[in-house]
Design a protein around this motif. Structure first.
Motif, short mmCIF file in Angstrom:
data_model
loop_
_atom_site.label_atom_id
_atom_site.label_comp_id
_atom_site.label_asym_id
_atom_site.label_seq_id
_atom_site.Cartn_x
_atom_site.Cartn_y
_atom_site.Cartn_z
N HIS A 175 0.90 2.26 -2.69
CA HIS A 175 1.49 1.97 -1.79
C HIS A 175 1.06 0.42 -1.19
CE1 HIS A 175 3.11 5.81 -0.95
NE2 HIS A 175 4.35 5.23 -1.03
N ARG A 178 2.50 -1.60 -3.49
CA ARG A 178 4.02 -1.91 -3.20
C ARG A 178 4.38 -2.61 -1.96
NH1 ARG A 178 7.16 3.77 -3.09
NH2 ARG A 178 6.46 3.86 -5.29
N ARG A 179 3.64 -2.59 -0.93
CA ARG A 179 4.04 -3.45 0.24
C ARG A 179 3.91 -4.89 -0.12
NH1 ARG A 179 7.17 -3.97 4.40
NH2 ARG A 179 6.07 -5.02 6.21
N GLU A 182 6.92 -6.19 -1.88
CA GLU A 182 7.99 -6.20 -1.12
C GLU A 182 8.06 -7.53 -0.31
OE1 GLU A 182 8.90 -2.64 0.87
OE2 GLU A 182 9.24 -1.53 -0.94
N LYS A 185 8.67 -10.59 -2.30
CA LYS A 185 10.18 -10.70 -2.27
C LYS A 185 11.11 -10.86 -1.18
CE LYS A 185 10.16 -7.79 -6.43
NZ LYS A 185 10.75 -6.38 -7.16
N SER A 187 11.11 -9.33 1.79
CA SER A 187 11.55 -8.07 2.77
C SER A 187 11.33 -8.39 4.05
CB SER A 187 10.62 -6.95 2.25
OG SER A 187 11.15 -5.92 3.23
N GLU A 191 6.96 -3.36 9.33
CA GLU A 191 5.86 -2.42 8.69
C GLU A 191 6.15 -0.94 9.13
OE1 GLU A 191 1.27 -2.53 7.23
OE2 GLU A 191 2.03 -4.32 8.52
N TRP A 194 8.95 0.63 7.54
CA TRP A 194 8.59 0.57 6.05
C TRP A 194 7.84 2.14 5.75
CZ3 TRP A 194 3.87 0.56 3.42
CH2 TRP A 194 4.01 0.42 1.83
N THR A 198 9.56 4.48 3.56
CA THR A 198 9.46 4.39 1.92
C THR A 198 8.99 5.64 1.13
OG1 THR A 198 8.17 2.83 0.40
CG2 THR A 198 6.78 3.92 2.14
#
Length: 826
Positions: A175, A178-179, A182, A185, A187, A191, A194, A198
């Motif tokens: 995770h 993954r955070r 994101e 990208k 996002s 938080e 999320w 998630t």
């Protein structure tokens, strides 16, 4: 955006949550390895509904999803396709080169940290210590200097069951990465939101329910338990995205989920789980006051709808009627018949709403005028084509009976919904319209249609062999679709002569264990289907199996096909076939001609085979009392409704057979003028009488009903004698009987010559009958195959509708036993 967590549920919802969790059995919780703390569903690999076989590739622990992949998981199936190898070569040589999903604990005893890699199995700290000591893993974990380390705490993602990856990180390694991805990208999700929404890191065979409200968890567990008990297949890769959807929308209950825009699988799961949750604690007492009833409360499937009845008093009366009517209904699922009658009340409600200023809300103001308005509206709907004429009759008849039943239930008494309703608000016997003239011979299928259906059975079997077998049994046995679908596995027995007998349950009449003689070819169908079922369920006891197992939600072969499933497959098959051309009499320029026109495919449905079975046996001369037994009817009137010949069908048959009419010398006597054609039908009724092998037009004999023949019934020697092609079997039998009697008399020595001479058939009579038979055969031989088939069908109709048999000491011919269906032998 910021999304707040779901607040604590109200007290009444907490009670429901507790009750639902108590309804989840301990056995099911153990079966799913459920723990209220870690909230992980573990799907058993060996379960036919929840698991699946492992991939055949050595070291691959993934589950096989599709049988088309021949025992490989999706990834390995793709690699096989890309490799160009044969299946055997690929499975024997391929090595697993992909990483496993999931995190294991550090192999050091009691260490609370996750392993760094699955290959070594040590946490980061112990992995560094191992490198410094330079020991193998097995020796390292036993070294005195190696101590267990405390964990860093759980990952702060609500759905994640993993541990954090370090003191400075709030998440597990997966995770955390993954955070970061994101954020890179762009996002904009804060938080906190999320962490709440998630998904967990997917792991084969496991679904995390962490991060979901207690109410949703209880609904999923209870719904899953009930659906698995019903035999419905569930896979972890179906449940996991559904749970992720619920978590992302932060719903407090499945009832809050907006189903619009959901995918097919998520929508199906939401409806399925919610259906069982809603049925929890349901009873007829709790359901009867709703506008839409779940039929499960009354032992039915589907729903009963009252919401379209506008007037509250009329809606409540309809519900009271339904409560009284439900337990007296027969059959496996009477909901459809009940809803049909409720719809009659809906039509009455619409009429009151449209025709009264108060929209019919006060029953005390209603009277005869409102009934008349309803009847006029029904006629109006029939004229517009919105209601069929037959439906008009049935609806009015149903409504009259229902209003009468409501009064007998005491619904007009004080405190009841119909209190104050006038006695004039009722339907009288004369209000029921006449039945529309039925010009069809029951609902049987023409011979040409049956031939074409049988010719295309292979196309049905190619898509679903079991559907083909069911349709063939419908054709052969004439049983109701539900009776064929519910046949037990051991439905085939033998009678005392060793002939096959089908044992079935007449569910409509509650008469079980009925026995129907069947042909050997039909018995072979049953035996073949039994073998297919045994191959599909090799371990199931035969006593628990059914002959037509459902292809869905049926892991043990105990659940039968439904008639609706079979009807859908049958409809799709019929619609895919080319047009069915049948001979149809039409008028062209004032003349009646026969043309090959398409048959309406809407008339080809599974129950029509039952009518066709009855018509086929009736055409073959099976007595109606024997046919009643074959159809398993209690009353003869019921059987007679399954076959009949209308005036139109009989007229067409007469037109065809009288077009091939012959006199005693074998000359055609049919005249083509239309005026003669029309007169022929009247002449058949009043101008002739039936005699052996034809008709007689001699006036005195006609007046005497055929009992005043001056030539002692030597009809073939009389100029008043007429015959047609429908008498050909009788003429052939008569000729054979004359020849047989002549041989017997010639060999008989115990009679005087004058007695033998009187009894001896004359050569002239034999020659006349032989010439007549030959002439009729020649005329038939000159016809095309199509015309010959039409004549044969007309002969069948005429022979069946012919007035009672003539018994004058002459030989008779029994109709041949019909084939079970065209082109099939017993």
């Amino acid at each position: 955006m910021t999304l707040a967590p779901v607040e604590n549920l109200p007290a009444e919802q907490d009670d429901v949550t507790d009750a639902l969790m108590r309804a989840v059995t301990v056995e099911f919780q153990q079966f799913m390895s459920w723990d209220g703390e870690d909230r992980q569903l573990v799907f058993p690999r060996d379960h036919p509904l929840l698991g699946g076989p492992e991939c055949l590739v050595t070291g691959c622990d993934k589950v096989v999803f599709h049988t088309k992949d021949h025992g490989l998981c999706v990834g390995c199936a793709k690699r096989l396709k890309a490799s160009g190898q044969s299946f055997e070569e690929f499975v024997s040589t391929v090595k697993r080169h992909w990483r496993s999903i999931g995190v294991a604990d550090c192999r050091v005893p009691e260490c609370g940290r996750p392993s760094k890699t699955s290959r070594v199995g040590l946490c980061s700290a112990h992995l560094g210590q191992k490198k410094s000591l330079g020991l193998p893993v097995e020796e390292f974990i036993c070294h005195p200097s190696v101590k267990a380390l405390p964990g860093f705490g759980p990952c702060e993602v609500a759905s994640c069951p993993r541990s954090r990856d370090g003191h400075s990180r709030r998440y597990c390694m997966a995770h955390y990465q993954r955070r970061l991805l994101e954020i890179s990208k762009g996002s904009t999700l804060d938080e906190e939101t999320w962490r709440l929404t998630t998904p967990a890191i997917a792991q084969a065979g496991r679904v995390s329910l962490l991060g979901l409200p207690d109410r949703v968890v209880a609904e999923i567990l209870y719904g899953l338990q009930e659906r698995v008990a019903a035999g419905i297949r569930h896979k972890d890769h179906h449940i996991r995205p559904f749970c992720d959807l619920l978590r992302s929308r932060q719903v407090g209950s499945l009832a809050e989920l907006d189903l619009s825009g959901l995918g097919r699988m998520n929508a199906a799961l939401a409806k399925g789980f919610l259906k069982h949750v809603m049925r929890w604690g349901m009873s007829p007492e709790t359901e009867r006051h709703k506008d839409t009833w779940d039929g499960a409360a009354f032992g039915m499937t589907g729903y009963l709808h009252f919401e379209k009845i506008s007037q509250p008093w009329l809606r409540r009366a309809a519900q009271d009627w339904a409560v009284d009517d439900a337990p007296r209904r027969r059959g496996t699922n009477p909901r459809g018949a009940m809803q049909t009658q409720i719809n009659c009340i809906v039509r009455l409600s619409d009429s009151l709403r449209l025709n009264r200023p108060d929209q019919g809300t006060d029953p005390r103001r209603l009277g005869r005028d409102d009934i008349v308005a309803f009847l006029n509206r029904m006629r109006y709907l029939v004229q517009r084509g919105e209601v069929a004429a037959a439906r008009h009759v049935v609806d009015v008849r149903h409504l009259r009976r229902m209003l009468s039943r409501m009064r007998s239930l005491g619904l007009t008494q004080p405190g009841q919904p119909l209190h104050g309703l006038s006695e004039q608000f009722t339907l009288r016997p004369e209000d029921i319209p006449d039945d529309p003239e039925d010009t069809d011979a029951g609902r049987d299928l023409p011979l040409e249609v049956m031939r074409q259906l049988c010719d295309h059975l292979d196309t049905l079997g190619a898509g679903d062999p079991q559907a083909r077998t069911a349709v063939e049994l419908l054709m052969d046995t004439g049983r109701r679709p539900d009776e064929i679908c519910k046949l037990p596995f051991d439905c085939l027995e033998r009678d005392g002569d060793g002939e096959p007998v089908l044992v079935y349950d007449n569910r409509k009449a509650f008469r079980n264990g009925r026995r129907l003689p069947i042909a050997k070819a039909t018995a072979a169908l049953v035996v073949e289907q039994q073998q297919c079922v045994r191959d599909r369920f090799p371990k199931a006891p035969a006593k628990d199996l059914v002959l037509m197992p459902s292809p869905v939600a049926n892991p043990h072969g105990t659940k039968s096909l439904t008639a609706s499933w079979l009807g859908d497959r049958h409809r799709g098959w019929v619609d895919s076939l080319p047009d069915f051309l049948v001979p149809t009499v039409v008028e062209v320029a004032g003349a009646r001609v026969t043309k090959m026109l398409p048959f309406d495919k809407a008339k080809i449905f599974p129950y029509a085979y039952r009518h066709t079975y009855a018509q086929r046996h009736a055409d073959a001369g099976v007595p109606v009392d024997a046919l009643r037994i074959l159809m398993d009817h209690r009353q003869l009137d019921t059987t007679q409704r399954y076959y009949r010949v209308s005036e139109k069908r009989q007229r067409e048959a007469v037109d065809r057979v009288t077009a091939m009419q012959f006199d005693r010398r074998g000359n055609r006597v049919w005249r083509q003028a239309k005026v003669v054609l029309d007169a022929e039908h009247a002449r058949r009724a009043i101008g002739e009488t039936q005699v052996p092998y034809g008709t007689c037009t001699e006036p005195s004999n006609v007046a005497a009903g055929g009992q005043d023949c001056p030539v002692r019934f030597r009809c073939v020697g009389c100029s008043h004698f007429r015959t047609d092609v429908s008498y050909l079997p009788d003429l052939e039998a008569y000729l054979a009987d004359l020849l047989r009697n002549r041989e017997r008399l010639a060999a008989f020595t115990d009679a005087d010559d004058w007695a033998k001479g009187e009894a001896m058939p004359s050569d002239d009579e034999i020659s006349r009958v032989r010439r007549l038979v030959k002439r009729v055969r020649e005329e038939l031989g000159d016809l095309t195959d199509e015309d010959r088939a039409q004549i044969q069908q007309a002969v069948t109709v005429v022979r069946r509708t012919r007035a009672g048999a003539v018994s004058l000491g002459m030989p008779t011919v029994r109709q041949p036993r019909p084939d079970l269906r065209p082109g099939r032998t017993s």
